[in-house]
Design a protein around this motif. Structure first.
Motif, short mmCIF file in Angstrom:
data_model
loop_
_atom_site.label_atom_id
_atom_site.label_comp_id
_atom_site.label_asym_id
_atom_site.label_seq_id
_atom_site.Cartn_x
_atom_site.Cartn_y
_atom_site.Cartn_z
N TYR A 174 -29.12 46.29 -0.52
CA TYR A 174 -30.34 45.89 0.20
C TYR A 174 -30.39 46.64 1.52
N THR A 204 -22.65 41.88 3.24
CA THR A 204 -22.93 41.19 4.50
C THR A 204 -23.31 42.14 5.62
N PHE A 211 -29.88 34.85 -0.24
CA PHE A 211 -29.41 35.30 1.06
C PHE A 211 -28.88 34.10 1.83
N ILE A 244 -25.84 37.82 7.76
CA ILE A 244 -26.86 37.88 6.72
C ILE A 244 -26.20 38.42 5.47
N SER A 245 -25.98 37.56 4.47
CA SER A 245 -25.27 37.96 3.25
C SER A 245 -26.18 37.85 2.03
N TYR A 246 -26.08 38.82 1.15
CA TYR A 246 -26.82 38.82 -0.12
C TYR A 246 -25.80 38.67 -1.24
#
Length: 546
Positions: A71, A153, A202, A244-246
């Motif tokens: 991302y 992250t 997220f 901010i983690s996906y």
């Protein structure tokens, strides 16, 4: 606006690190290479990533990504006041869509009046490896940095400095929105969760161990994280971090936290290490004697090429068991690895990051079949892999380039038998008349896939060629190509060098002899004395194809 003057004890952090693009020529510790890096990497937006998506499928803009993430984020265009204090996106590369116009945006309130404070933009930049906004509120300066700590992250770093001689009290927060058809925000366990409609989510949360308690709010497709009051003494510098983690599921989030627990508790060190990684890349590019160090234009081209390469770096995902470089982040179907693109990417990475270069090689050989063929391209979803053709044989060249840089004999030992098997595949499945000269071809008998195999796709050189069957699942064009056989000649020499390295002297001698034989055939059958050029030749007549 004016702030109140009430004093409260506050524990602070105060570490200062050297920024990649902010090196001074007068800095005593700055090396020659680092100075060159500084000149080449002033924040001038090497890639244009200024864009606000109008809808999830908007493809008019580009983005920043790093560290193998799937991302990325963009910068808002200049003078977009409503986007000041945050970054655009994210864009999900695997899904080919934006889930938000702005998922992360800093919010500041006056602690006494409770009113939101208007942020003033001083500057925003795309540095090599991270995004930055420089903001101001009266005499309080704020530096925002967004960078990828891991492939899953990203960190939002907020540095606040009270440059005045007066006490200030503020409340810090984060807000964002999502495209309602693609995601839904909810309050999770001390975090905001953005649940994606087709799976995955997220996680947005303050750094663990924060000094301030936090409140979380949801309103439709928007969220708000609000921290408690912060007391800023004169000349005080304060750091705050959001994660901010996906991730695909809860278990993956647990693993991400567990594997990076120590690192996540040292975010400022992480940021310093991150910038040093990019400094290391630049030092190698701009090393003494390199043409990239010879002038500002070369430096800019070199740095832009590096940024493009690393923006396209993707971690292992789905059926892809190793990381690698995708051909382009700008084209939606380029979300996998292509064979000869991978060989060239690996060769380019060899002098920058040997481990990533090795990963790129393994990423393709993970899919080698029982007869030795490497597919044209592979994807996270294996059903999209293309087995109709392969691509020109440059793998041995790429492996040897890696070894020339890192001297990793163990890597060569592991990959050598796979290279040999792939090399032999060409002569077993792409030599129609068994004369030692190979042809491009396909597995499905189509001329289209055979042209793809050359890497030239719809080139006119194959317009008059036909396709002939060699055996089950093996077809050849009716012309023996000079470029293909030149690649195979080079491969034999590289394989001979690897064999010598590994003490396989018999195999080395065999490959050297085969290389000499193939060279003689190319020179005697494919060279035209009259024009002074090499040409493809007709499979049946052996006449030159002009």
């Amino acid at each position: 606006m004016k702030f109140g003057k009430k004093k409260t004890l506050l524990l602070t952090f105060s570490l200062i690190f050297l920024a990649i693009a902010g090196c001074s020529r007068k800095e005593e510790t700055t090396t020659k290479n680092q100075t060159q890096m500084s000149e080449a990497t002033e924040p001038v937006d090497f890639l244009n990533i200024r864009h606000i998506p109008e809808n999830p499928g908007d493809r008019d803009g580009f983005f920043y990504s790093d560290n193998g993430a799937w991302y990325g984020f963009a910068l808002p265009p200049e003078n977009e006041e409503s986007f000041i204090g945050g970054f655009v996106g994210p864009y999900l590369i695997d899904r080919k869509e934006w889930i938000s116009q702005q998922l992360i945006k800093l919010v500041v309130w006056d602690a006494f009046s409770g009113k939101r404070v208007r942020l003033k933009m001083l500057d925003e930049s795309y540095h090599p490896g991270y995004l930055e906004q420089k903001l101001e509120i009266d005499s309080l300066t704020i530096n925002l940095n967004l960078w990828f700590a891991t492939e899953k992250t990203a960190f939002l770093r907020t540095e606040l400095i009270n440059t005045s001689h007066y006490f200030k009290a503020i409340i810090l927060g984060l807000e964002g929105n999502v495209f309602s058809k693609k995601a839904t925000p909810r309050v999770g366990d001390e975090c905001i969760e953005i649940k994606l409609k087709n799976g995955g989510k997220f996680i947005i949360k303050p750094m663990e161990g924060s000094l301030y308690t936090t409140d979380y709010f949801i309103d439709g497709n928007t969220y708000l994280i609000k921290k408690k009051r912060m007391n800023m003494f004169p000349k005080l510098r304060f750091l705050n971090f959001f994660i901010i983690s996906y991730v695909e599921n809860d278990n993956q989030w647990k693993r991400e936290k567990a594997e990076n627990r120590v690192m996540f508790h040292q975010p400022e060190k992480m940021f310093a290490d991150h910038k040093q990684r990019w400094q290391g890349y630049a030092d190698k590019i701009f090393s003494s004697g390199s043409k990239w160090a010879s002038g500002n234009e070369y430096q800019r081209i070199g740095m832009k090429s590096l940024i493009t390469l690393m923006t396209n770096y993707r971690s292992a995902r789905g059926a892809l068991k190793h990381s690698g470089i995708i051909p382009s982040s700008a084209v939606t179907y380029f979300d996998g690895f292509w064979a000869w693109d991978s060989w060239k990417h690996a060769a380019a990475l060899a002098s920058i990051d040997g481990k990533i270069a090795e990963e790129q090689i393994f990423a393709m050989f993970d899919f080698q079949n029982e007869v030795g063929m490497i597919p044209d391209c592979v994807f996270p979803d294996a059903k999209n892999n293309n087995w109709r053709n392969t691509k020109p044989p440059l793998a041995a060249w790429a492996v040897w380039r890696i070894f020339e840089e890192n001297s990793d004999t163990a890597f060569v030992k592991t990959i050598y038998p796979k290279l040999v098997k792939y090399h032999q595949w060409w002569f077993k499945f792409r030599d129609h008349d068994n004369n030692g000269l190979c042809e491009y071809g396909s597995t499905d008998g189509t001329k289209k896939a055979a042209a793809w195999e050359s890497g030239m796709d719809n080139a006119v050189r194959f317009d008059e060629a036909k396709i002939v069957r060699n055996k089950d699942g093996a077809w050849s064009l009716t012309q023996e190509s000079v470029d293909l056989n030149s690649y195979l000649f080079a491969e034999k020499n590289y394989l001979a060098q690897m064999a010598e390295l590994l003490g396989k002297n018999g195999e080395a001698k065999k490959f050297h002899a085969e290389a000499e034989e193939l060279k003689q055939k190319i020179q005697s059958m494919m060279f035209d004395e009259k024009t002074g050029y090499f040409y493809d030749i007709d499979l049946d007549t052996k006449k030159i194809i002009p």
